[in-house]
Write a protein that holds these residues in place. Structure first.
Motif, PDB file in Angstrom:
ATOM      1  N   LYS A  11       0.832  -1.211   0.000  1.00  0.00           N
ATOM      2  CA  LYS A  11       0.000   0.000   0.000  1.00  0.00           C
ATOM      3  C   LYS A  11       0.864   1.258   0.000  1.00  0.00           C
ATOM      4  CE  LYS A  11      -4.006  -2.019   2.376  1.00  0.00           C
ATOM      5  NZ  LYS A  11      -4.805  -2.035   3.629  1.00  0.00           N
TER       6      LYS A  11
ATOM      7  N   PRO B  41      -9.158  -0.224  -3.069  1.00  0.00           N
ATOM      8  CA  PRO B  41      -9.209   1.247  -2.941  1.00  0.00           C
ATOM      9  C   PRO B  41      -7.992   1.946  -3.547  1.00  0.00           C
ATOM     10  CG  PRO B  41      -9.811   0.199  -0.868  1.00  0.00           C
ATOM     11  CD  PRO B  41      -9.276  -0.874  -1.745  1.00  0.00           C
ATOM     12  N   TYR B  42      -6.833   1.350  -3.394  1.00  0.00           N
ATOM     13  CA  TYR B  42      -5.626   1.952  -3.963  1.00  0.00           C
ATOM     14  C   TYR B  42      -5.601   1.828  -5.478  1.00  0.00           C
ATOM     15  CZ  TYR B  42      -3.993   2.263   0.827  1.00  0.00           C
ATOM     16  OH  TYR B  42      -3.883   2.580   2.163  1.00  0.00           O
TER      17      TYR B  42
ATOM     18  N   CYS C  78     -13.156   9.178  -4.494  1.00  0.00           N
ATOM     19  CA  CYS C  78     -12.465   7.993  -3.961  1.00  0.00           C
ATOM     20  C   CYS C  78     -11.858   8.292  -2.591  1.00  0.00           C
ATOM     21  CB  CYS C  78     -11.393   7.542  -4.946  1.00  0.00           C
ATOM     22  SG  CYS C  78     -10.564   6.019  -4.470  1.00  0.00           S
ATOM     23  N   THR C  79     -11.273   9.464  -2.445  1.00  0.00           N
ATOM     24  CA  THR C  79     -10.678   9.837  -1.156  1.00  0.00           C
ATOM     25  C   THR C  79     -11.740   9.946  -0.071  1.00  0.00           C
ATOM     26  OG1 THR C  79      -8.968  11.062  -2.351  1.00  0.00           O
ATOM     27  CG2 THR C  79      -9.209  11.522  -0.009  1.00  0.00           C
TER      28      THR C  79
ATOM     29  N   THR D 289     -14.657   8.382  -0.048  1.00  0.00           N
ATOM     30  CA  THR D 289     -15.268   7.071   0.201  1.00  0.00           C
ATOM     31  C   THR D 289     -14.409   6.223   1.137  1.00  0.00           C
ATOM     32  OG1 THR D 289     -16.283   7.137  -2.000  1.00  0.00           O
ATOM     33  CG2 THR D 289     -16.182   4.995  -0.890  1.00  0.00           C
ATOM     34  N   TYR D 290     -13.109   6.199   0.902  1.00  0.00           N
ATOM     35  CA  TYR D 290     -12.209   5.329   1.659  1.00  0.00           C
ATOM     36  C   TYR D 290     -11.372   6.102   2.679  1.00  0.00           C
ATOM     37  CZ  TYR D 290     -13.294   2.140  -2.181  1.00  0.00           C
ATOM     38  OH  TYR D 290     -13.938   1.348  -3.100  1.00  0.00           O
ATOM     39  N   GLU D 291     -11.885   7.206   3.167  1.00  0.00           N
ATOM     40  CA  GLU D 291     -11.109   8.036   4.088  1.00  0.00           C
ATOM     41  C   GLU D 291     -10.779   7.290   5.382  1.00  0.00           C
ATOM     42  OE1 GLU D 291     -11.330  12.480   6.201  1.00  0.00           O
ATOM     43  OE2 GLU D 291     -13.021  11.701   5.019  1.00  0.00           O
TER      44      GLU D 291
ATOM     45  N   LEU E   3     -10.422   4.062   5.834  1.00  0.00           N
ATOM     46  CA  LEU E   3      -9.405   3.039   5.567  1.00  0.00           C
ATOM     47  C   LEU E   3      -8.025   3.659   5.419  1.00  0.00           C
ATOM     48  CD1 LEU E   3      -8.660   0.095   4.858  1.00  0.00           C
ATOM     49  CD2 LEU E   3      -9.159   0.641   2.474  1.00  0.00           C
TER      50      LEU E   3
END
Length: 549
Positions: A345, A374-375, A393-394, A396-398, A400
């Motif tokens: 990651k 996500p990445y 995207c940022t 949504t997966y903040e 994580l």
């Protein structure tokens, strides 16, 4: 009259020669006729021999069937045999004064921790912990109970195997006591017994502090590891920092390389847990990682260095260290999965910050495909230069990204997304207004677009000029890439990578000991033994906590 004697002589000679030929043929046939019964006898004897061989092979098959029909060993028997082997190895290492064998014993915890039974652990503590030790009763009481398993009523209960340990010379060496208590600490750590694990590990560390023996170095390093892990799980990691610093100084004075490697990684982990990157960088600059380091500890060290370098904006060095850490991690898919995932990651984000795009195959690994989704979405947004997709995207997966401690680095990617979008716009349009750039990139105003374009021109991302009067951007004619220094830089980068890999391979080479040639071991048996050892290395390291992130 004259011709008669001459003709008689010729006829006599011919008849004599014919007679000789007939005698020779008769003798040859006679000898063949005599030899035929002996050959026939030989064939009969050969047939009987074949029958005997067949009977022998049938008997061997019956013996192998009997061996296969023998009942397998019970799990407790296998566990007791492994513990007995470890105890004998420790006793032999103490007698010979060889601390290297202790590392082999500690690697066996990967197998024992899954099969350790409470009764066996209690018996181990009762036998090898000194009765004069005030914590002996506490150790025995801290043994976790066995897991309750639902068994069918029809199944017969296996016979209980008597718990016996090998007879060793008394008084027992302190290494045997350290082995028994460390087995308890590992069991409590696996059962997530936070308080008991903390108390037991603290008592073990206090006991080891009273000894200064090189055969104790491996036990000492592992005890500090589990002590730090217990403090971390209890949320009190900062409290153990002075203790780790003092232990690291002692390890350096004693030339304890295993302790130096383990404690240095624990200190870096402690600093990074509280985002103390400056202190971690100072520690790295004032210390050096030991050369004869364990591979797992060195992989962790490279990961922490890559994490520090990424925060310090040294993306090239960070990416190099992270890729080395991934390569040095076990290559078996199911082994050290958490370590490889965390390093992957961070490596993806750092490569994006460098302006590169990770290969698609990096995201398609079977065991890492779902966690890296996500990445992969972030990579797609950066690759396309779509600022809207990047923001979504940022958002949504903040949560994580916060958990992975990569949110700060991902927020830095915003300018990279804009640069990618500007580069594609510059290639598509020779002349475009600032308002259109603002619309395509999702910027707030033409003034923001003008500032972004100006910074991209200064950084060399695009070759263009801005007309502020008429509010447009004009792209200049693009020169040939091979007239620049970019090919030379790319070649230099690849050469440096190959040289670094060569140096790492040379450092990792292992040479046989001089005493190995003295052993009267068959070369084929030696090869088979080495193959078995190589096959078990990654399995043993797989359960090792050295790869915990």
């Amino acid at each position: 009259m004259v011709s008669t004697p001459f003709s008689c002589k010729i006829g006599g000679r011919c008849r004599f020669k014919k007679a000789q030929v007939e005698i020779r043929t008769f003798a040859r046939n006679r000898s063949q006729a005599v030899a035929m019964p002996e050959e026939a006898k030989g064939k009969k004897e050969g047939e009987t021999k074949d029958v005997e061989m067949k009977d022998a092979t049938e008997e061997e098959k019956k013996d192998t069937k009997k061996e296969k029909e023998e009942p397998p060993k019970s799990p407790r028997t296998i566990l007791l045999e492994a513990i007995a082997q470890n105890l004998k190895t420790i006793a032999t290492g103490v007698t010979a004064g060889d601390p290297r064998v202790m590392g082999r014993v500690l690697r066996s915890f990967a197998q024992l921790r899954r099969t350790m039974e409470p009764e066996v652990l209690k018996a181990l503590l009762e036998e090898f912990v000194d009765p004069a030790r005030p914590n002996k009763a506490q150790f025995i009481a801290a043994v976790p109970p066995a897991d309750v398993e639902m068994a069918d009523a029809k199944e017969e209960k296996p016979k209980e195997v008597e718990i016996k340990f090998p007879q060793l010379s008394k008084p027992y060496a302190p290494e045997l006591e350290a082995y028994a208590v460390l087995s308890l600490v590992v069991k409590l750590s696996d059962k997530s017994e936070k308080e008991k694990s903390l108390e037991t590990a603290s008592a073990l560390v206090l006991f080891l502090k009273t000894l200064n023996r090189r055969t104790m170095d491996f036990f000492n390093a592992r005890a500090y590891f589990y002590l730090s892990l217990a403090y971390e799980r209890c949320g009190r990691l900062s409290e153990i920092r002075p203790e780790l610093l003092a232990a690291y100084r002692s390890a350096c004075l004693r030339h304890d390389q295993m302790g130096q490697a383990t404690l240095l990684n624990l200190l870096l982990r402690n600093y990074l847990a509280y985002n103390l990157y400056d202190q971690a960088l100072k520690l790295v600059s004032k210390t050096s990682f030991p050369e004869s380091r364990p591979n797992m500890q060195y992989a962790r060290y490279l990961f922490y260095i890559g994490q520090i370098k990424a925060v310090q904006l040294e993306y090239s060095d960070s990416h190099s260290k992270l890729m080395q850490a991934i390569r040095k991690a076990p290559q078996t898919p199911s082994v050290a999965l958490g370590f490889k995932l965390a390093a992957s990651k961070l490596a993806i984000v750092v490569e994006l910050l460098m302006g590169g795009i990770p290969e698609r195959s990096f995201f398609m690994q079977k065991e890492l495909k779902e966690p890296l989704r996500p990445y992969y979405a972030i990579t797609q947004a950066v690759r396309s230069g779509d600022l809207h997709a990047f923001k979504e995207c940022t958002k949504t997966y903040e949560a994580l990204f916060k958990k992975d401690k990569t949110l700060t680095l991902i927020n830095r990617l915003r300018y990279n997304v804009i640069k990618t979008g500007l580069r594609s716009i510059s290639l598509a349009y020779s002349k475009i207004s600032l308002q259109d750039i603002c619309t395509k990139l999702g910027l707030e105003s033409p003034q923001d677009a003008a500032g972004v374009v100006a910074k991209a021109v200064v950084d060399g991302v695009i070759d263009a000029t801005i007309d502020y009067d008429q509010q447009f951007v004009k792209s200049n004619q693009k020169l040939d890439l091979y007239h620049s220094c970019e090919p030379q830089k790319a070649l230099h980068k690849r050469i440096a990578f190959c040289l670094q890999m060569h140096n790492d391979a040379v450092k990792a080479m292992a040479y046989p000991d001089e005493n190995d040639n003295k052993d009267a071991e068959d070369p084929e048996e030696k090869r088979e033994r080495e193959k078995r050892e190589l096959a078990n290395i990654e399995e043993e390291d797989g359960g090792d906590d050295d790869m915990i992130i």
